[in-house]
Motif scaffolding. Structure first.
Motif: not given
Lengths: 167, 169
Positions: B59-60, B62-63, B66
């Motif tokens: 999931a990181f 996507r982070l 950012i």
């Protein structure tokens, strides 16, 4: 006590004097303040993005597990913020950017309380692909917006020294 | 140094240096970028170190997108901040050390990714590393290093204001 007397008392505390007399305490405090804000922002970004419906692969509980890290960042900033304030209360107190920053922090805290009371327990039960109500999403969006505002106002404090208002 | 002196004569540099809002606006962008880059990096290190184990490492991805946006914001705002006072900054050790620490932070993150996802294809033709990697003790040690470099960058960044070289004659 008058407002000026209270501010004077704060200024004359041992902490205030120590920071003013030191070559490095304010700089160290600023450094910690930036680390704290990074923890707060990083943690809230994960929590709020998941609440808003992004990062669907993440179980809600796992995202919410980052809240304590965000809170730790906040506490670091509360402590260093007090350090700054005692150093020069007469500069901070009348500063319109400082006042608005404090208002936004209080609103962010209020938003967190409302979320905790109304949505938190249910949110903990949600798995990946599941989402909170609209209220939960509004709270998450508000959270990101408020903390962004806090960050910007903090950065602009020197620009509003001696100013009568924000506009 | 001559080219930096020329740079200082440009309208852009002059505006940044002499306007009321030039530096403050750039610093605002710089603070946001820092919050994104350092914030996400710290959370990632925390996760690798064992915090919030139910949070998928994948999931990181996507982070980190950012975080890259934050890095771009800081590259741009940082360049503009530099353009405002290039000769003073180039002679300020804290500034140069900060840049070096940022490069180190980037390398240490790349190294950390390597310990998690592996950089070589397995020689025996085994399947590629799983999308959700196992965190080895080596990866945990590797996760500490970016924290040190990012905090170092923040500390030296704060030092610039206190130690900046005087304006050129």
């Amino acid at each position: 006590m008058t407002e000026a007397e209270i501010l004077h008392w704060i200024k004359e505390t041992a902490l205030g004097a120590a920071v003013r007399d030191s070559t490095w305490l304010f700089w160290a405090g600023q450094s910690l303040h930036f680390v704290g804000l990074s923890m707060l922002l990083g943690g809230m970004l994960i929590v709020d993005l998941r609440l808003l419906g992004f990062l669907q692969s993440v179980p809600m509980r796992a995202a919410l597990a980052f809240l304590p890290l965000a809170v730790a960042g906040f506490l670091i900033n509360l402590a260093t913020g007090i350090e700054f304030f005692t150093m020069d209360p007469f500069m901070y107190w009348p500063n319109p950017a400082f006042r608005m920053k404090m208002v936004l922090i209080l609103l962010a805290g209020l938003n967190a309380i409302v979320f905790t009371v109304l949505e938190y327990r249910h949110a903990l039960t949600l798995g990946s692909g599941q989402n909170v109500s609209t209220l939960g999403r509004v709270s998450a969006g508000l959270s990101l917006g408020l903390w962004l505002g806090v960050l910007l106002l903090g950065r602009l404090l020197p620009s509003f020294e001696g100013a009568k208002g924000l506009f | 140094m001559d080219s930096l002196a020329w740079l200082e004569q440009t309208d852009l540099s002059t505006w940044l240096r002499e306007s009321d809002w030039g530096f403050p606006i750039m610093l605002c962008f710089h603070a946001v970028g820092m919050g994104l880059v350092v914030g996400i990096s710290l959370m990632f290190s925390a996760r690798v170190l064992g915090y919030a184990k139910a949070f998928p490492l994948s999931a990181f991805d996507r982070l980190f997108t950012i975080a890259w946006v934050g890095f771009a914001i800081n590259a741009i705002s940082g360049t503009l901040l530099f353009i405002g006072e290039p000769r003073r900054l180039i002679q300020t050790p804290a500034f140069l050390i900060k840049l070096a620490l940022i490069v180190c932070a980037g390398f240490s993150l790349w190294f950390l990714m390597g310990t998690l996802y592996g950089m070589e294809n397995p020689a025996d033709g085994a399947p590629r590393p799983p999308h959700e990697p196992v965190v080895s003790p080596r990866a945990k040690i590797a996760a500490i290093i970016p924290i040190v470099f990012w905090v170092g960058a923040i500390v030296t960044g704060r030092l610039i204001g206190y130690t900046i070289a005087p304006p050129p004659e």
